[in-house]
Motif scaffolding. Sequence first.
Motif, mmCIF file in Angstrom:
data_model
loop_
_atom_site.group_PDB
_atom_site.id
_atom_site.type_symbol
_atom_site.label_atom_id
_atom_site.label_comp_id
_atom_site.label_asym_id
_atom_site.label_seq_id
_atom_site.Cartn_x
_atom_site.Cartn_y
_atom_site.Cartn_z
ATOM 1 N N TYR A 1 0.840 -1.207 0.000
ATOM 2 C CA TYR A 1 0.000 0.000 0.000
ATOM 3 C C TYR A 1 0.877 1.260 0.000
ATOM 4 O O TYR A 1 0.658 2.200 -0.741
ATOM 5 N N GLU A 2 1.900 1.240 0.878
ATOM 6 C CA GLU A 2 2.754 2.425 1.007
ATOM 7 C C GLU A 2 3.551 2.661 -0.275
ATOM 8 O O GLU A 2 3.693 3.796 -0.738
ATOM 9 N N ALA A 3 4.064 1.547 -0.849
ATOM 10 C CA ALA A 3 4.893 1.683 -2.055
ATOM 11 C C ALA A 3 4.080 2.171 -3.245
ATOM 12 O O ALA A 3 4.620 2.745 -4.189
ATOM 13 N N MET A 4 2.750 1.951 -3.191
ATOM 14 C CA MET A 4 1.910 2.353 -4.330
ATOM 15 C C MET A 4 1.309 3.750 -4.132
ATOM 16 O O MET A 4 0.470 4.179 -4.913
ATOM 17 N N ARG A 5 1.775 4.432 -3.098
ATOM 18 C CA ARG A 5 1.205 5.752 -2.804
ATOM 19 C C ARG A 5 1.352 6.716 -3.994
ATOM 20 O O ARG A 5 0.492 7.558 -4.234
ATOM 21 N N ASP A 6 2.415 6.590 -4.767
ATOM 22 C CA ASP A 6 2.626 7.515 -5.887
ATOM 23 C C ASP A 6 2.115 6.947 -7.227
ATOM 24 O O ASP A 6 2.436 7.465 -8.292
ATOM 25 N N ALA A 7 1.325 5.861 -7.159
ATOM 26 C CA ALA A 7 0.865 5.228 -8.406
ATOM 27 C C ALA A 7 -0.059 6.171 -9.174
ATOM 28 O O ALA A 7 -0.856 6.886 -8.570
ATOM 29 N N THR A 8 0.068 6.154 -10.503
ATOM 30 C CA THR A 8 -0.857 6.970 -11.313
ATOM 31 C C THR A 8 -2.016 6.074 -11.750
ATOM 32 O O THR A 8 -1.825 4.907 -12.099
ATOM 33 N N LEU A 9 -3.205 6.620 -11.732
ATOM 34 C CA LEU A 9 -4.396 5.822 -12.028
ATOM 35 C C LEU A 9 -4.983 6.244 -13.380
ATOM 36 O O LEU A 9 -4.836 7.401 -13.787
ATOM 37 N N ASP A 10 -5.637 5.298 -14.026
ATOM 38 C CA ASP A 10 -6.298 5.606 -15.304
ATOM 39 C C ASP A 10 -7.766 5.988 -15.046
ATOM 40 O O ASP A 10 -8.382 5.494 -14.090
ATOM 41 N N ASP A 11 -8.271 6.855 -15.935
ATOM 42 C CA ASP A 11 -9.694 7.219 -15.818
ATOM 43 C C ASP A 11 -10.558 6.101 -16.399
ATOM 44 O O ASP A 11 -10.249 5.572 -17.483
ATOM 45 N N VAL A 12 -11.565 5.744 -15.694
ATOM 46 C CA VAL A 12 -12.520 4.746 -16.227
ATOM 47 C C VAL A 12 -13.954 5.190 -15.939
ATOM 48 O O VAL A 12 -14.197 5.945 -14.990
ATOM 49 N N GLU A 13 -14.860 4.755 -16.834
ATOM 50 C CA GLU A 13 -16.288 5.015 -16.596
ATOM 51 C C GLU A 13 -16.873 3.778 -15.940
ATOM 52 O O GLU A 13 -16.699 2.669 -16.435
ATOM 53 N N ILE A 14 -17.564 3.969 -14.814
ATOM 54 C CA ILE A 14 -18.218 2.808 -14.192
ATOM 55 C C ILE A 14 -19.654 3.177 -13.816
ATOM 56 O O ILE A 14 -20.029 4.358 -13.815
ATOM 57 N N GLU A 15 -20.370 2.155 -13.500
ATOM 58 C CA GLU A 15 -21.748 2.398 -13.088
ATOM 59 C C GLU A 15 -21.935 1.838 -11.696
ATOM 60 O O GLU A 15 -21.695 0.648 -11.445
ATOM 61 N N THR A 16 -22.329 2.670 -10.745
ATOM 62 C CA THR A 16 -22.648 2.164 -9.404
ATOM 63 C C THR A 16 -24.087 1.636 -9.484
ATOM 64 O O THR A 16 -24.778 1.880 -10.476
ATOM 65 N N PRO A 17 -24.554 0.960 -8.479
ATOM 66 C CA PRO A 17 -25.960 0.519 -8.548
ATOM 67 C C PRO A 17 -26.921 1.688 -8.744
ATOM 68 O O PRO A 17 -28.061 1.513 -9.152
ATOM 69 N N LEU A 18 -26.436 2.909 -8.517
ATOM 70 C CA LEU A 18 -27.342 4.055 -8.585
ATOM 71 C C LEU A 18 -27.111 4.966 -9.783
ATOM 72 O O LEU A 18 -28.019 5.581 -10.295
ATOM 73 N N GLN A 19 -25.821 5.101 -10.219
ATOM 74 C CA GLN A 19 -25.576 6.013 -11.339
ATOM 75 C C GLN A 19 -24.245 5.746 -12.023
ATOM 76 O O GLN A 19 -23.398 5.019 -11.491
ATOM 77 N N LYS A 20 -24.001 6.377 -13.156
ATOM 78 C CA LYS A 20 -22.722 6.290 -13.869
ATOM 79 C C LYS A 20 -21.772 7.327 -13.287
ATOM 80 O O LYS A 20 -22.201 8.448 -13.008
#
Length: 672
Positions: free
Chosen positions: A505-524
């Motif tokens: 967890y600590e080593a991944m603190r500087d990880a860059t994340l990709d944008d994704v579209e998701i849908e929760t049970p309630l909305q996109k």
Amino acid sequence: MSQAKLTLDVNEKPPVLKWIILALQHVFAMFGATILVPILVNSAVGETVLTIPVALVTSGIGTLIYILCTKGKSPVYLGSSFAFITPIAVGAVKAGVGGALTGIMIVGIIYVIVAIIISIIGKEWLSKILPPIVIGPMIMIIGLGLAPTAISEIGISSDILNLDYKSIIVAVFTFIVTAVVMLNGKGFLKVIPFLIGMISGYILSVILGLVDFTPVLEAAFFSIPDFILPFVSYIPNLDAAMAIAPIALVTIAEHIGDHTALSTIIGKNLIKDPGLNRTLLGDGIATFVAGLLGGPANTTYGENTSVVGMTKIASVWVIGLAAIFAILLGFLGKFTALVSTIPNAVLGGVSLILYGFIAVNGLKVLIENRVDFSKSRNVIIASSMLVLGLGGAAINISTVAISGMSLAAIVGVLLNLFLPKDKEETKEEKFENIDVENLDRKIENEVKQEGENVKEEVEEKIEKEDIVILDHPLVEHKLSILRDKNTGTKEFRELVSELGMFLCYEAMRDATLDDVEIETPLQKISSKRLNEDKYAFLPILRAGTGMLDGLIKVIPNAKIGHIGMYRNEETLEPVRYFFKVPSDIKSREVLILDPMLATGGSGCDAIDQLKKEGVTKIKFLCLIAAPEGVKKMQDEHPDVKIYCAALDEKLNEKGYILPGLGDAGDRIFGTK
Ligand code: PRP
Ligand code: URA
């Protein structure tokens, strides 16, 4: 016993080129002082008593004898002793060169006798006859007794009517250069201020026309030194023995002091092994042989001990080669002739500091041993010794002469033995250097201090965030269970894996994340995801695999490589036996896993391999790190960030982390 960190241990031999360079460094360190002895004796007597070539050869031969006697266990260089300059000069004036040389041989015999007595009844008696209150004033007398020689060399004594300004300029210049090097010199330069001063003064003398090169032109390139042998050049006689031999009492104390200092530097108690009896025997036979060949008495050289301390190279092979070089130098006729052209003013310039330096060391002995001068007994001993030693006292009984210096030594020893002491004084006057257990403790402290220094250095880096330490009460709690020797294999294994996950967890603190579209049970929503294909884990076998589970739970799609390595138990060097990594490793960020970062050897080797494969992004994850390993990794791979659960104190002599948790591999797999 713990061992100080040495780059090269006593019995290790360096590669040839390095060996030569290191040996030359020792030759430079001993050279200035060793050649000064014959020069100053001759200048005090007004004729040739000792010669530079013989002094160089006997110092080299003496060192080799010492190495043999100590079974190659003690990296000491022997050079010509300053303590005997005045006694030899007095002896030569009273009893001729032969008398002085016999006196030097007697000094060697005294050392050998003391060594034999120590072998039989131990060394405690020495501390009784040579306490600091006798040694301190004696060293002061040795230094101050030489003061008039320096003054006449500079040419500023009251009986000189016409001052030679060129000589004075040279002396002052030499003095200033020596002082500046002593004050500001860095590294090796700081060990050779007198040599640098002499070379600088000599160059100025040449410019001012004070040097006559005729002896150099006339000298042969190679020439056999003028050895002065008994029954060939003279008949041995004891007429100067009492002027010279009693000084052995002081130089024996110097011998012990130097060996104590060296012991703390190299982390080995030399007073115990090879033993004071062997070191004294070596010094004694070396001095006897020096006298036999026409050279000055030998002594253990502090300059060379400083070189060992600075370089952390304690190899006797290096000292031995330096000794051979010194012998060879003695046979270089042109070279020794050049050295003999050094003008007196140059010698005066260095002597101005040197003799005071010796005297100040005497003061240091008194201060460091807290000799109490509110006690009349101490005042009487020191005062009488100083007056006898410096006042020009001399006793002639028939042909036998006792110099003031020898008289001071004898009187000091006798007064100390016979003047009444109160109980407190008896305690205070113990010469701690001879006390083996005390020295063992000193060495332990020195090693501890060294460990603390590494930790301090690493702690500075922690502030700069070169290393990340998990700072969480739960991590501390889990670590405490892990360290406990009563924790069983199952729980140990689970905790290693769990802590591995926290580290991830600590080593991944500087990880860059990709944008994704998701849908929760309630909305996109637009959200963030980690591209797990960018990562690879590389556990170091065996123990590193214990952490792997925890990391796979967090990033299940990371690829996994393996590097198999174990530490050679003797050398602590890593031995690689397996290396298999994903084919696209170059394009991935690699997290190396190993619970223990000890010397850093395994971790650094793993990083080396990955870099050879073209990997550019590497992090190192461990549970426990030693300051020594962190330092090595940061020195060799400053681009690799270290993540650990705890930074421990230090390594023990077997390379285990203290307090540590024992052998991680064995505890994970239950192999012990
Ligand atoms: C241990 C540990 C590291 C190495 C650390 O392995 O797991 O790999 O020592 O020491 P270093 O930093 O001084 O190189 P070990 O050699 O005991 O092998 P194992 O994992 O198979 O038990
Ligand atoms: N390897 C281990 O497993 N433990 C240590 O303390 C050092 C190296």
